[in-house]
Design a protein around this motif. Structure first.
Motif, PDB file in Angstrom:
ATOM      1  N   THR A 231       0.851  -1.186   0.000  1.00  8.88           N
ATOM      2  CA  THR A 231       0.000   0.000   0.000  1.00  8.88           C
ATOM      3  C   THR A 231       0.890   1.240   0.000  1.00  8.88           C
ATOM      4  O   THR A 231       1.997   1.236   0.542  1.00  8.88           O
ATOM      5  CB  THR A 231      -0.909   0.032   1.243  1.00  8.88           C
ATOM      6  OG1 THR A 231      -0.094   0.107   2.422  1.00  8.88           O
ATOM      7  CG2 THR A 231      -1.773  -1.217   1.316  1.00  8.88           C
ATOM      8  N   TYR A 303      -4.319   2.057  -3.135  1.00  7.26           N
ATOM      9  CA  TYR A 303      -4.750   0.739  -2.666  1.00  7.26           C
ATOM     10  C   TYR A 303      -4.827   0.711  -1.150  1.00  7.26           C
ATOM     11  O   TYR A 303      -3.950   1.210  -0.452  1.00  7.26           O
ATOM     12  CB  TYR A 303      -3.757  -0.316  -3.173  1.00  7.26           C
ATOM     13  CG  TYR A 303      -4.060  -1.731  -2.753  1.00  7.26           C
ATOM     14  CD1 TYR A 303      -5.297  -2.308  -3.022  1.00  7.26           C
ATOM     15  CD2 TYR A 303      -3.091  -2.487  -2.100  1.00  7.26           C
ATOM     16  CE1 TYR A 303      -5.559  -3.614  -2.647  1.00  7.26           C
ATOM     17  CE2 TYR A 303      -3.347  -3.797  -1.729  1.00  7.26           C
ATOM     18  CZ  TYR A 303      -4.584  -4.354  -1.999  1.00  7.26           C
ATOM     19  OH  TYR A 303      -4.842  -5.647  -1.624  1.00  7.26           O
ATOM     20  N   LYS A 304      -5.874   0.114  -0.605  1.00 10.41           N
ATOM     21  CA  LYS A 304      -6.103   0.078   0.838  1.00 10.41           C
ATOM     22  C   LYS A 304      -6.162  -1.356   1.377  1.00 10.41           C
ATOM     23  O   LYS A 304      -6.695  -1.598   2.455  1.00 10.41           O
ATOM     24  CB  LYS A 304      -7.426   0.789   1.177  1.00 10.41           C
ATOM     25  CG  LYS A 304      -7.518   2.228   0.684  1.00 10.41           C
ATOM     26  CD  LYS A 304      -6.468   3.114   1.314  1.00 10.41           C
ATOM     27  CE  LYS A 304      -6.617   4.550   0.854  1.00 10.41           C
ATOM     28  NZ  LYS A 304      -5.561   5.445   1.397  1.00 10.41           N
TER      29      LYS A 304
END
Length: 533
Positions: A231, A303-304
């Motif tokens: 991430t 992105y998580k």
């Protein structure tokens, strides 16, 4: 430790600056402002009656808050455990303990704003090398504990050596209690699957970033997963610097990635910047190469996902964190991905550049606006030294979260992680004397400890307090720059590396880099005289 989880968005930083300015009014901490109490604490194992015991007046029932970093558990086990904790707290000091969670989403801004708000927090987790402790002490966020500790936390007071109290002072006054009785290594590195590494022809422990590249290329070519499902909130530039220079991390923050460092252990009072050396350009080129090879997602900056959960599910091949995390994750992987033989490449392996952990990496302070500092210290003395309280807060309820077999903590039969998992994220005063070894810790972690012991150097900055008052605006501006451009460079999404690095450096210069470097050197010179004189 280099904590790589330090992303601060521009608006959040601006909000922080405004809040801090409003709170501090430009004044330094008044560490001589010790409240006058009329209580005195028993030893941690004694009982304090509400009517008073040995001169202690605990007749008034109070609630004590403890600020903790972490995401609040949601399965009810924490609340069940705290009921048991508070039975003891009520009996011994007529108080109730309440956890106040600062969750990981934008944690750094939330934590600092909480201290700046003037809220009456009692106990609060601190860390001089990752939680801006000295800067917050400078702003008057913490109470002077010199007179309070011997009286209200006598067991802790006696157990901490004078030289460790010396590292807990700001302007000559104790403002924190160090977590100095707990052995841990939080030096960072990459985690990778040993079984996949062997398939790739890697039969020896990985010793550099080129070795990691070979491994990830194999995963990309042969496994249907993203090699490192990272991430964008995590930068590894500090790890690269540790691997390929002798620079030392300093206890000061510049946001997303470290701009300043000390030159080496032999020249530990000389300020430098790896960002303005080839070190940073080499890092940017390597990360652009890794991005082009597809080692992480195209949308990595947004992105998580949870990389660790994906690793345990067999859905990615790399994770990045510190040795303490690895010691538990190896056990999880052995259970959830049998035969995976999770390995760790510590960044220090390449260079031999490793400092021992600061004793103030973790610890506890009392908030400057605490309404019950005496009772808060009494509660802390119990948490750190009373066996029943310690086990509850660190392990949960015996029979639910753990059983003891052959001297080790094991999970009870029928243990369901979703239903029964417990954690408190207590990093403010763990104690080796009360620790129970766990079967969730890899029993061969000592092999890494032995490797570290061969190269480790004593931590040299325990009493160094960087006063950023003369350069506060510049530090804020520099942190904005690292937050704006750092993620894209770290994950190869900034275009041509050379141009991106040039732009980054130019913006740092505009933000006041030279002024901060000069001020840092001035303060390191003074610190050298303090230590050597």
């Amino acid at each position: 430790m280099q904590t790589f989880k330090r992303m601060t968005a521009m608006l959040a930083v601006l909000a922080l600056v405004v809040a801090l300015a409003a709170c501090s009014g430009g004044k330094k901490a008044d560490v001589n402002n010790t409240p006058k109490g009329n209580e005195s604490s028993p030893s941690a194992g004694e009982s304090a009656k509400p009517e008073g015991n040995g001169g202690i007046d605990t007749s008034k029932f109070v609630k004590i808050s403890y600020v903790i970093l972490g995401d609040k558990p949601k399965n009810g086990q924490f609340e069940a455990t705290m009921k048991e904790v508070n039975k003891i707290m009520k009996e011994k000091i007529n108080a109730e303990l309440e956890w106040k969670w600062v969750e990981w989403a934008d944690w750094q801004t939330k934590y600092n704003l909480l201290l700046a708000s003037g809220e009456a927090v009692d106990l609060i987790t601190i860390g001089t090398d990752w939680l801006d402790t000295w800067a917050n002490a400078q702003r008057g966020a913490f109470l002077n504990l010199d007179d309070l500790l011997p009286k209200y936390a006598p067991v802790t007071w006696e157990s901490v050596p004078p030289e460790n109290w010396a590292q807990s002072k700001y302007n000559g006054k104790i403002v924190l209690i160090p977590e100095d009785a707990y052995t841990q290594w939080v030096n960072h590195g990459f985690f990778y699957r040993g079984d996949w590494a062997k398939e790739a022809g890697i039969t020896e422990p990985i010793k550099d970033w080129d070795g990691m590249e070979k491994y990830m290329q194999y995963v990309k070519d042969n496994k249907k997963v993203v090699p490192w499902d990272a991430t964008g909130g995590t930068s590894t530039f500090g790890g690269w610097t540790q691997s390929y220079t002798q620079n030392l991390e300093l206890p000061m923050s510049t946001g997303y990635l470290p701009v300043f460092a000390a030159k080496s252990y032999d020249e530990r009072y000389t300020a430098v910047s790896p960002v303005f050396e080839d070190t940073f350009l080499d890092f940017a080129k390597k990360m652009k190469s890794w991005a082009d090879k597809g080692f992480w997602r195209e949308d990595v900056l947004n992105y998580k996902g949870d990389t660790r959960t994906l690793l345990k599910g067999g859905l990615t091949g790399v994770d990045q964190h510190h040795t303490q995390t690895f010691s538990g994750l190896r056990v999880d992987m052995d259970r959830e991905q049998p035969g995976s033989e999770l390995q760790m490449y510590p960044f220090s392996r390449t260079s031999g550049n490793l400092m021992e952990l600061s004793i103030t990496h973790g610890g506890t302070s009392i908030g400057a606006h605490s309404k019950n500092p005496e009772r808060a210290l009494m509660a802390y003395d119990l948490i750190r030294n009373d066996e029943k309280v310690y086990r509850l807060i660190n392990y949960g309820i015996e029979g639910v979260q753990y059983e003891i077999k052959d001297g080790k903590r094991v999970r009870p039969g029928g243990y369901d992680p979703k239903k029964d998992e417990f954690y408190s994220d207590f990093w403010g005063g763990r104690n080796d004397k009360l620790e129970i070894p766990s079967d969730t810790t890899w029993d061969q972690i000592g092999t890494l400890y032995a490797e570290y012991d061969k190269i480790k150097k004593p931590y040299p900055y325990g009493q160094f307090v960087f006063d950023k008052t003369p350069v506060e605006a510049e530090i804020t501006a520099i942190s904005q720059v690292t937050g704006e451009l750092g993620p894209a460079i770290t994950y190869g999404k900034a275009g041509d590396p050379a141009k991106a690095v040039e732009e980054f450096r130019n913006k740092l210069k505009t933000a006041g880099y030279d002024k901060v470097l000069a001020e840092l050197q001035k303060q390191l010179d003074a610190y050298k005289k303090q230590i050597e004189g």
